[in-house]
Design an enzyme around this catalytic site. Sequence first.
Site, PDB file in Angstrom:
ATOM      1  N   HIS A  46       0.802  -1.222   0.000  1.00 23.47           N
ATOM      2  CA  HIS A  46       0.000   0.000   0.000  1.00 23.47           C
ATOM      3  C   HIS A  46       0.836   1.275   0.000  1.00 23.47           C
ATOM      4  CE1 HIS A  46      -3.731  -2.163   0.450  1.00 23.47           C
ATOM      5  NE2 HIS A  46      -3.342  -2.736   1.571  1.00 23.47           N
ATOM      6  N   ARG A  71       7.052  -5.501   3.437  1.00 25.80           N
ATOM      7  CA  ARG A  71       5.844  -6.216   3.014  1.00 25.80           C
ATOM      8  C   ARG A  71       5.808  -6.199   1.497  1.00 25.80           C
ATOM      9  NH1 ARG A  71      -0.420  -4.945   4.681  1.00 25.80           N
ATOM     10  NH2 ARG A  71       0.150  -2.789   4.172  1.00 25.80           N
ATOM     11  N   ASP A  85      17.104 -10.007  -1.628  1.00 21.94           N
ATOM     12  CA  ASP A  85      18.361  -9.674  -2.294  1.00 21.94           C
ATOM     13  C   ASP A  85      18.798  -8.245  -1.988  1.00 21.94           C
ATOM     14  OD1 ASP A  85      18.324 -12.180  -3.426  1.00 21.94           O
ATOM     15  OD2 ASP A  85      17.779 -11.507  -5.442  1.00 21.94           O
ATOM     16  N   GLU A 146      -6.092 -12.393   7.037  1.00 19.95           N
ATOM     17  CA  GLU A 146      -6.956 -11.230   6.817  1.00 19.95           C
ATOM     18  C   GLU A 146      -8.344 -11.592   6.321  1.00 19.95           C
ATOM     19  OE1 GLU A 146      -4.462  -7.745   5.294  1.00 19.95           O
ATOM     20  OE2 GLU A 146      -3.608  -9.445   4.192  1.00 19.95           O
ATOM     21  N   ASP A 172      -8.800  -5.534   6.721  1.00 19.12           N
ATOM     22  CA  ASP A 172      -9.296  -6.523   5.762  1.00 19.12           C
ATOM     23  C   ASP A 172     -10.018  -7.660   6.470  1.00 19.12           C
ATOM     24  OD1 ASP A 172      -8.659  -5.635   3.098  1.00 19.12           O
ATOM     25  OD2 ASP A 172      -6.556  -5.855   3.621  1.00 19.12           O
TER      26      ASP A 172
END
Length: 251
Positions: A46, A71, A85, A146, A172
């Site tokens: 988000h 996230r 990475d 969620e 959610d």
Amino acid sequence: MRTNTALAKMRAGEVAYGYALGLGSPVAAEMLAHTGVDFLLLDNQHGSWGAESTIAGLAVMAGSPTTPMARVARNDYTMIGRMLDEGALGIIVPMVDTPEQAKAAADACRFLPTGTRSWGWGRAGRYGADYPTRINDEVFVAVQLESTLAVENAEAIMATPGIDGCWVGPGDLALSLGVHPDNYREEASHQKALDQILQACRNTGKIPGFAAFTPEDAAMRAAQGWLYLTAGDDVGFLHGAGVAGMKHLRG
């Protein structure tokens, strides 16, 4: 190899507090990285992060005392690998509803023989020559529960090898329960779902996490037994301080 100090605290049964990063600003990340917070969570789902700013954000976190985490936008093998990475020591995967989805997330985060992560590590190599031999033990892998289906499968998801914990998205989850996200705190069905997730973590020995939006909310959740806690984000801090300033000036 750098020790994941936030994970070490949680493995010892202590709470790890963090802030989420949504502005897409490496400068904001750098400022918050030196506040004494245990971890920072760069939000690629988000948040307003692009490819270059994500690298810069993880770089400034890696040069600070805080543990860099991210996230990902979705449960995607390549996205997860790229975050690792670039130096993330924690991966949060949204919208995980089944043990099969949890296994895919866990496998993407670790090298063989415990996972299927592609051999290679980009700028994460700055953590030291022993990175490939130690990262499997230092990375924190959490999934977001969620939905009502995720709650039903919570214990099976948490029992998935390679999953270290969860990070509940209350908004959610509320929508999945037919509750407006603004009202979940007053809804018994939402609290029942949280209790079920918390118990699933206890039954499986995994780390329970919750997305709190203020330090006060995070402290309350810690008292309930949650160990992986965000306590606000850069967007909220900046906006909240601005609104409070104008309220003070204008009455």
